[in-house]
Design an enzyme around this catalytic site. Structure first.
Site, PDB file in Angstrom:
ATOM      1  N   GLY A 138     -34.830  10.038   8.894  1.00 49.11           N
ATOM      2  CA  GLY A 138     -33.417  10.254   8.547  1.00 49.11           C
ATOM      3  C   GLY A 138     -33.204  11.581   7.843  1.00 49.11           C
ATOM      4  O   GLY A 138     -32.615  11.648   6.770  1.00 49.11           O
ATOM      5  N   ALA A 139     -33.676  12.645   8.503  1.00 52.86           N
ATOM      6  CA  ALA A 139     -33.668  13.945   7.829  1.00 52.86           C
ATOM      7  C   ALA A 139     -32.657  14.928   8.409  1.00 52.86           C
ATOM      8  O   ALA A 139     -32.662  16.104   8.074  1.00 52.86           O
ATOM      9  CB  ALA A 139     -35.065  14.557   7.889  1.00 52.86           C
ATOM     10  N   ARG A 174     -29.539  14.801   7.847  1.00 49.51           N
ATOM     11  CA  ARG A 174     -28.445  15.009   6.880  1.00 49.51           C
ATOM     12  C   ARG A 174     -28.894  14.608   5.473  1.00 49.51           C
ATOM     13  O   ARG A 174     -29.964  14.048   5.289  1.00 49.51           O
ATOM     14  CB  ARG A 174     -27.238  14.144   7.272  1.00 49.51           C
ATOM     15  CG  ARG A 174     -26.662  14.501   8.609  1.00 49.51           C
ATOM     16  CD  ARG A 174     -25.466  13.653   8.961  1.00 49.51           C
ATOM     17  NE  ARG A 174     -25.822  12.394   9.577  1.00 49.51           N
ATOM     18  CZ  ARG A 174     -25.384  11.201   9.173  1.00 49.51           C
ATOM     19  NH1 ARG A 174     -24.589  11.120   8.144  1.00 49.51           N
ATOM     20  NH2 ARG A 174     -25.747  10.091   9.801  1.00 49.51           N
ATOM     21  N   VAL A 211     -35.811   4.452  13.989  1.00 47.57           N
ATOM     22  CA  VAL A 211     -36.947   3.914  13.229  1.00 47.57           C
ATOM     23  C   VAL A 211     -36.980   2.382  13.195  1.00 47.57           C
ATOM     24  O   VAL A 211     -37.913   1.795  12.656  1.00 47.57           O
ATOM     25  CB  VAL A 211     -37.014   4.488  11.788  1.00 47.57           C
ATOM     26  CG1 VAL A 211     -37.482   5.925  11.797  1.00 47.57           C
ATOM     27  CG2 VAL A 211     -35.702   4.325  11.045  1.00 47.57           C
ATOM     28  N   ASN A 254     -36.990   7.587   4.369  1.00 44.22           N
ATOM     29  CA  ASN A 254     -35.690   7.924   3.790  1.00 44.22           C
ATOM     30  C   ASN A 254     -34.503   7.397   4.595  1.00 44.22           C
ATOM     31  O   ASN A 254     -33.426   7.192   4.039  1.00 44.22           O
ATOM     32  CB  ASN A 254     -35.604   9.454   3.659  1.00 44.22           C
ATOM     33  CG  ASN A 254     -34.204   9.926   3.340  1.00 44.22           C
ATOM     34  OD1 ASN A 254     -33.748   9.825   2.207  1.00 44.22           O
ATOM     35  ND2 ASN A 254     -33.478  10.420   4.357  1.00 44.22           N
ATOM     36  N   SER A 284     -32.736   2.314  -3.621  1.00 45.45           N
ATOM     37  CA  SER A 284     -31.384   2.564  -4.137  1.00 45.45           C
ATOM     38  C   SER A 284     -31.175   1.860  -5.474  1.00 45.45           C
ATOM     39  O   SER A 284     -31.723   0.779  -5.708  1.00 45.45           O
ATOM     40  CB  SER A 284     -30.347   2.035  -3.152  1.00 45.45           C
ATOM     41  OG  SER A 284     -29.059   2.069  -3.742  1.00 45.45           O
ATOM     42  N   TYR A 317     -27.349  -4.613   1.679  1.00 42.85           N
ATOM     43  CA  TYR A 317     -28.020  -3.365   1.254  1.00 42.85           C
ATOM     44  C   TYR A 317     -28.880  -3.603   0.009  1.00 42.85           C
ATOM     45  O   TYR A 317     -30.022  -3.148  -0.073  1.00 42.85           O
ATOM     46  CB  TYR A 317     -26.941  -2.317   0.995  1.00 42.85           C
ATOM     47  CG  TYR A 317     -27.417  -0.922   0.677  1.00 42.85           C
ATOM     48  CD1 TYR A 317     -28.004  -0.114   1.644  1.00 42.85           C
ATOM     49  CD2 TYR A 317     -27.227  -0.380  -0.598  1.00 42.85           C
ATOM     50  CE1 TYR A 317     -28.403   1.183   1.347  1.00 42.85           C
ATOM     51  CE2 TYR A 317     -27.616   0.913  -0.909  1.00 42.85           C
ATOM     52  CZ  TYR A 317     -28.208   1.698   0.072  1.00 42.85           C
ATOM     53  OH  TYR A 317     -28.603   2.986  -0.226  1.00 42.85           O
ATOM     54  N   ALA A 330     -30.206  -6.393  -0.936  1.00 39.93           N
ATOM     55  CA  ALA A 330     -31.367  -7.211  -0.552  1.00 39.93           C
ATOM     56  C   ALA A 330     -32.434  -6.344   0.106  1.00 39.93           C
ATOM     57  O   ALA A 330     -33.624  -6.449  -0.203  1.00 39.93           O
ATOM     58  CB  ALA A 330     -30.932  -8.322   0.401  1.00 39.93           C
ATOM     59  N   ILE A 366     -25.448   9.680  -4.919  1.00 37.48           N
ATOM     60  CA  ILE A 366     -25.833  11.057  -4.588  1.00 37.48           C
ATOM     61  C   ILE A 366     -24.779  11.605  -3.620  1.00 37.48           C
ATOM     62  O   ILE A 366     -24.290  10.881  -2.746  1.00 37.48           O
ATOM     63  CB  ILE A 366     -27.225  11.095  -3.893  1.00 37.48           C
ATOM     64  CG1 ILE A 366     -28.291  10.337  -4.725  1.00 37.48           C
ATOM     65  CG2 ILE A 366     -27.660  12.528  -3.619  1.00 37.48           C
ATOM     66  CD1 ILE A 366     -28.704  10.966  -6.029  1.00 37.48           C
TER      67      ILE A 366
HETATM   68  P1  NAP Z   1     -26.833   9.951   5.060  1.00 34.31           P
HETATM   69  O1  NAP Z   1     -26.341  11.257   4.578  1.00 34.31           O
HETATM   70  O2  NAP Z   1     -25.866   8.937   5.569  1.00 34.31           O
HETATM   71  O3  NAP Z   1     -27.963  10.218   6.183  1.00 34.31           O
HETATM   72  C1  NAP Z   1     -28.601   9.126   6.772  1.00 34.31           C
HETATM   73  C2  NAP Z   1     -29.755   9.629   7.592  1.00 34.31           C
HETATM   74  O4  NAP Z   1     -30.451   8.492   8.137  1.00 34.31           O
HETATM   75  C3  NAP Z   1     -29.315  10.474   8.773  1.00 34.31           C
HETATM   76  O5  NAP Z   1     -30.232  11.521   8.955  1.00 34.31           O
HETATM   77  C4  NAP Z   1     -29.379   9.492   9.937  1.00 34.31           C
HETATM   78  O6  NAP Z   1     -29.600  10.126  11.201  1.00 34.31           O
HETATM   79  C5  NAP Z   1     -30.589   8.677   9.537  1.00 34.31           C
HETATM   80  N1  NAP Z   1     -30.678   7.376  10.196  1.00 34.31           N
HETATM   81  C6  NAP Z   1     -29.815   6.339  10.134  1.00 34.31           C
HETATM   82  N2  NAP Z   1     -30.242   5.327  10.917  1.00 34.31           N
HETATM   83  C7  NAP Z   1     -31.415   5.738  11.461  1.00 34.31           C
HETATM   84  C8  NAP Z   1     -32.324   5.156  12.368  1.00 34.31           C
HETATM   85  N3  NAP Z   1     -32.127   3.931  12.877  1.00 34.31           N
HETATM   86  N4  NAP Z   1     -33.417   5.872  12.730  1.00 34.31           N
HETATM   87  C9  NAP Z   1     -33.633   7.126  12.242  1.00 34.31           C
HETATM   88  N5  NAP Z   1     -32.788   7.732  11.384  1.00 34.31           N
HETATM   89  C10 NAP Z   1     -31.689   7.044  11.009  1.00 34.31           C
HETATM   90  O7  NAP Z   1     -27.682   9.183   3.932  1.00 34.31           O
HETATM   91  P2  NAP Z   1     -28.213   9.698   2.511  1.00 34.31           P
HETATM   92  O8  NAP Z   1     -27.121   9.499   1.539  1.00 34.31           O
HETATM   93  O9  NAP Z   1     -28.864  11.012   2.651  1.00 34.31           O
HETATM   94  O10 NAP Z   1     -29.302   8.566   2.213  1.00 34.31           O
HETATM   95  C11 NAP Z   1     -30.687   8.774   2.399  1.00 34.31           C
HETATM   96  C12 NAP Z   1     -31.427   7.597   1.767  1.00 34.31           C
HETATM   97  O11 NAP Z   1     -31.100   7.513   0.372  1.00 34.31           O
HETATM   98  C13 NAP Z   1     -31.048   6.241   2.376  1.00 34.31           C
HETATM   99  O12 NAP Z   1     -32.197   5.413   2.427  1.00 34.31           O
HETATM  100  C14 NAP Z   1     -30.056   5.684   1.384  1.00 34.31           C
HETATM  101  O13 NAP Z   1     -30.006   4.278   1.426  1.00 34.31           O
HETATM  102  C15 NAP Z   1     -30.630   6.208   0.077  1.00 34.31           C
HETATM  103  N6  NAP Z   1     -29.657   6.287  -1.003  1.00 34.31           N
HETATM  104  C16 NAP Z   1     -28.554   7.087  -0.910  1.00 34.31           C
HETATM  105  C17 NAP Z   1     -27.666   7.138  -1.966  1.00 34.31           C
HETATM  106  C18 NAP Z   1     -26.435   7.987  -1.958  1.00 34.31           C
HETATM  107  O14 NAP Z   1     -25.609   7.862  -2.904  1.00 34.31           O
HETATM  108  N7  NAP Z   1     -26.235   8.873  -0.988  1.00 34.31           N
HETATM  109  C19 NAP Z   1     -27.891   6.360  -3.110  1.00 34.31           C
HETATM  110  C20 NAP Z   1     -29.006   5.550  -3.155  1.00 34.31           C
HETATM  111  C21 NAP Z   1     -29.903   5.541  -2.110  1.00 34.31           C
HETATM  112  P3  NAP Z   1     -28.367  10.638  12.134  1.00 34.31           P
HETATM  113  O15 NAP Z   1     -27.831  11.884  11.478  1.00 34.31           O
HETATM  114  O16 NAP Z   1     -29.002  10.907  13.449  1.00 34.31           O
HETATM  115  O17 NAP Z   1     -27.352   9.535  12.149  1.00 34.31           O
END
Ligand code: NAP
Length: 262
Positions: free
Chosen positions: A16-17, A19, A68, A94, A146, A159, A161, A192
């Site tokens: 998930g890299a 974005r 994934v 990630n 998270s 989420y 869970a 974030i």
């Molecule tokens: P994001 O900006 O929504 O990006 C999500 C990423 O995951 C994208 O690169 C997306 O790819 C990829 N993805 C989604 N489903 C996938 C799959 N089935 N196979 C491969 N890649 C997949 O998310 P983020 O905010 O950066 O979050 C990254 C991590 O941090 C996540 O695990 C999230 O739960 C955790 N987190 C985030 C926050 C927050 O506030 N942002 C807080 C706590 C934890 P595409 O671009 O191709 O869709």
């Protein structure tokens, strides 16, 4: 891209890299001299953008599209990495999604998707990575969880869970893999600034600021800096531990209501 024989760098796969946090982790690890594999599922143009940035900074990068949650796609991705580079040093689990809603109204489809990407995929990728790392007798797996697993979030039962599952997963796997030279650690970010949180309402955001001693959200770079520290030896003494990166929010007892989110 260099052939297998010429690889003199450590190899990092970040799921998930394309974005957000994953993109920042890739950039930071590439700046640190690692060859990074940028995984994504659907957003090819964003993955390409990540690649362009890394290459413009002199880094080495490979893009790998793979869902994934799909065991065949995951196996193919790791097989290709092994074939190209002969090794995998760091796996950053990630990739993540949210699909919020009141529990009573929620569907099995929502549950399966959220558990699938946030938890099942970590099982699939970690298993493939562990087999490569065990043969090297070294490696680091970082699971991105998270703060929702710590601070109760109405509307996020699925989420919470999934992310809470990562705590147990990390601790148990860390004990099991340590004798093979592999360390497993867990990071629990608070809010974030990424696409995932871009959908939240102004009122909700202000409320979360009020409940966060730091009075702001975190930035992807702050998570990436911790990942860099952990893969550079930090995970050794912190094996099996979790790191809460939330500006102190988890220390507050009151949580804002999910109904104010939208
Ligand atoms: P994001 O900006 O929504 O990006 C999500 C990423 O995951 C994208 O690169 C997306 O790819 C990829 N993805 C989604 N489903 C996938 C799959 N089935 N196979 C491969 N890649 C997949 O998310 P983020 O905010 O950066 O979050 C990254 C991590 O941090 C996540 O695990 C999230 O739960 C955790 N987190 C985030 C926050 C927050 O506030 N942002 C807080 C706590 C934890 P595409 O671009 O191709 O869709």
């Amino acid at each position: 891209m260099k052939s297998r024989k010429m690889i003199d760098k450590k190899v990092a796969l970040v799921t998930g890299a394309s974005r957000g946090i994953g993109k920042s982790i890739c950039r930071t690890l590439a700046q640190d001299g690692n060859l990074v594999v940028v995984n994504y599922v659907a957003n090819a143009s964003e993955a390409e953008h990540t690649k362009e940035i890394i290459e413009s900074e002199g880094g080495e990068v490979l893009i790998k599209q793979a869902d994934v949650t799909d065991i065949v796609a995951v196996k193919d991705m790791f097989k290709d990495i092994k074939k190209r580079f002969g090794r995998l040093d760091f796996l950053i689990n990630n990739a993540g999604v949210t699909d919020d809603g009141y529990f009573i109204m929620s569907t099995q489809k929502q549950w399966d998707r959220v558990i699938g990407v946030n938890l099942n995929a970590v099982f699939l990728c970690s298993k493939e990575a562990a087999m490569i790392m065990a043969s090297q007798r070294e490696g680091v797996i970082v699971n991105i969880g998270s703060g929702s697993a710590i601070v109760a979030q109405p509307g996020q039962v699925n989420y919470s869970a999934a992310k809470a599952g990562l705590f147990g997963f990390t601790r148990s796997l860390a004990r099991e893999l340590a004798p093979r030279g592999i360390n497993v650690v867990h990071i629990a970010p608070g809010f974030i600034e990424t696409d995932m949180t871009d959908i939240l309402s102004k009122n909700f955001i202000e409320e979360t600021f009020r409940l966060t001693p730091l009075n702001r959200w975190g930035k992807p770079q702050e998570i990436a800096s911790l990942v860099k520290y952990l893969v550079n030896g930090g995970a050794r003494c912190f094996n099996g531990q979790h790191f809460v990166v939330d500006g102190g929010r988890g220390s507050m007892e009151t949580e804002t209501g999910w109904q104010h989110k939208m």
